[in-house]
Design an enzyme around this catalytic site. Structure first.
Site, PDB file in Angstrom:
ATOM      1  N   ASN A   7       0.867  -1.180   0.000  1.00  0.00           N
ATOM      2  CA  ASN A   7       0.000   0.000   0.000  1.00  0.00           C
ATOM      3  C   ASN A   7       0.905   1.232   0.000  1.00  0.00           C
ATOM      4  OD1 ASN A   7      -1.955   1.916   0.289  1.00  0.00           O
ATOM      5  ND2 ASN A   7      -2.708   1.178   2.267  1.00  0.00           N
ATOM      6  N   ARG A  62      -2.158  -2.399  -3.973  1.00  0.00           N
ATOM      7  CA  ARG A  62      -3.368  -1.579  -3.916  1.00  0.00           C
ATOM      8  C   ARG A  62      -3.193  -0.422  -4.903  1.00  0.00           C
ATOM      9  NH1 ARG A  62      -5.320   2.408   0.832  1.00  0.00           N
ATOM     10  NH2 ARG A  62      -7.190   3.097  -0.243  1.00  0.00           N
ATOM     11  N   HIS A 151     -12.459   3.301  -1.770  1.00  0.00           N
ATOM     12  CA  HIS A 151     -12.522   2.439  -0.568  1.00  0.00           C
ATOM     13  C   HIS A 151     -13.154   1.090  -0.892  1.00  0.00           C
ATOM     14  CE1 HIS A 151     -12.609   6.252   2.189  1.00  0.00           C
ATOM     15  NE2 HIS A 151     -11.371   5.784   2.094  1.00  0.00           N
ATOM     16  N   ARG A 205     -11.263  17.039   4.106  1.00  0.00           N
ATOM     17  CA  ARG A 205     -12.034  17.316   2.874  1.00  0.00           C
ATOM     18  C   ARG A 205     -13.478  17.623   3.250  1.00  0.00           C
ATOM     19  NH1 ARG A 205     -10.556  11.564   0.278  1.00  0.00           N
ATOM     20  NH2 ARG A 205      -8.806  11.378   1.705  1.00  0.00           N
ATOM     21  N   GLU A 349      -8.075  -4.401   4.684  1.00  0.00           N
ATOM     22  CA  GLU A 349      -7.817  -4.261   3.248  1.00  0.00           C
ATOM     23  C   GLU A 349      -6.590  -5.052   2.819  1.00  0.00           C
ATOM     24  OE1 GLU A 349      -8.781   0.113   2.096  1.00  0.00           O
ATOM     25  OE2 GLU A 349      -8.384   0.093   4.229  1.00  0.00           O
TER      26      GLU A 349
END
Ligand code: ADP
Length: 382
Positions: A7, A62, A151, A205, A349
């Protein structure tokens, strides 16, 4: 199979070595500060620092943006690399870094299969009604402007933990936040859009924002693209509203101590999640399971209880005692018999990336990769 699950961030490379037979994590680590003085200069140099590279049977990467082309994880060859590169305009911060690690990996581990696992892939099956923006058709078509969602690996992992449950709403609440509506194991809608800016409010954000605000700001403040990018990606959300931090733990502590803007940030955060639950509930025409995951979703009883407050009309009720005790572990937090089960479900993940890599690599070894439709990447806007 021993799989290296990778990742990459802009200045970091996180890795886990996982035995996919029993899901054991053999090794976990991160190479940080890539590009800083005294640290590896590039992701390629960072890759070489991963221990035990000789003891790896496959690598899972990923990748943030797979566009509408990659609907499943794929074996990486030169053509796949070129397509990930062609998607850079859609993810200018993420795909170049993912690509650098893929190239480093293929160069340094040339004899093991490398597999790309895309954040967008899980959402490629959503309907045109859900993924289309109401823009002039030709303009959107020219630039591939549509909602993609992100995601996906996290939402898919959480969904996989509820086999046999038809309608799921999954809430990934970390630094980035998104919600997904999942029907029979397939994503049918999600809150993020062409970029990870749309939808829920996040650490830095703003989430959904009237685009007219951006037009006015360009006039009033003379903001250019770089300035807007900075405000929208780094200076808004929990951090921008509170003026304190994007760390929910800090905000909870400050709000409890009476800090009004910490309280405002948390209340906006929760209100946006409640609206998303309502809209995804409508898309699914119900929900069997509502699942919380990500750093905030897994660890904050306070946020979970504020999100689920007075939602009994949707069958969503919390067991306050059960909720209060759950941090970082799997648990049902709704009372027995409630119409919608509410769960905390820690995401994983890295494991899903490793399992996908093992599966795709296995198909390659047994020569089936071209024969298995689920491994193919249909072109075009599904
Ligand atoms: P990322 O999206 O970067 O992987 P995480 O999923 O780790 O991030 O989530 C980070 C967020 O989780 C931060 O806002 C952090 O404050 C929050 N968090 C972690 N532990 C707790 C806790 N005990 N209570 C509230 N928030 C928490």
């Amino acid at each position: 199979m021993i799989v290296l699950s990778l990742n990459a961030g802009s200045s970091s490379l996180k890795y886990k070595r996982i035995d996919t037979r029993d899901h054991t994590v053999l090794d976990v680590g991160a190479i940080e500060r890539i590009g800083a003085p005294g640290a590896p200069a590039t992701h390629d140099e960072a890759f070489a620092l991963i221990p035990e590279l000789d003891h790896v049977d496959a690598a899972g990467h990923r990748v943030v943006h797979g566009g509408s082309e990659f609907s499943a994880s794929v074996l990486i060859d030169d053509a796949v690399e070129a397509r990930i590169e062609a998607l850079i305009p859609l993810a200018p911060l993420h795909n170049p870094v993912n690509l650098a690690v893929i190239r480093a990996g293929r160069r340094r581990l040339p004899h093991v299969p490398h597999v790309a696992v895309f954040d967008t892939a899980f959402h490629t099956g959503v309907s045109a009604a859900a993924y289309t923006y109401g823009l002039p058709f030709e303009l959107a078509d020219r630039w591939k402007i549509r909602r993609y969602g992100f995601h996906g690996t996290s939402h898919r992992y959480v969904a996989s933990r509820f086999p046999g449950r038809r309608k799921l709403i999954t809430l990934h609440l970390g630094n980035g936040c998104s919600a997904a509506a999942i029907l029979d194991g397939h994503s049918v809608d999600t809150t993020m859009g062409m970029t990870p800016l749309e939808g829920l409010m996040m650490g830095t954000r703003p989430g959904d924002l009237d685009p007219g605000v951006l037009l006015r700001l360009m006039d009033w403040e003379g903001f250019d693209t770089a300035a807007l990018d900075r405000i929208l990606n780094r200076e808004s959300g929990l951090l921008g509203l509170s003026g304190l931090s994007n760390d929910m733990r800090e905000l909870e502590a400050q709000a409890a101590a009476g800090h009004p803007r910490a309280e405002l940030a948390i209340s906006v955060f929760c209100h946006r999640i409640r609206r998303a639950i309502g809209s995804l509930y409508a898309v699914l025409n119900g929900a069997d399971v509502l699942a919380f995951t990500g750093g905030i979703g897994e660890n904050s009883p306070e946020i979970r209880s504020r999100v689920c407050l007075e939602m009994d009309a949707l069958g969503i009720v919390l067991d306050a005692d059960a909720n209060a005790g759950v941090r970082g572990r799997e648990a049902r937090i709704s009372p027995p018999g409630a119409p919608t089960e509410v769960w905390v479900m820690p995401t994983n993940e890295e494991l899903l990336v490793a399992l996908d890599a093992a599966r795709v690599a296995h198909h390659k070894v047994s020569g089936q990769v071209r024969d298995n439709p689920s491994e193919r990447s249909p072109a075009g806007g599904r």
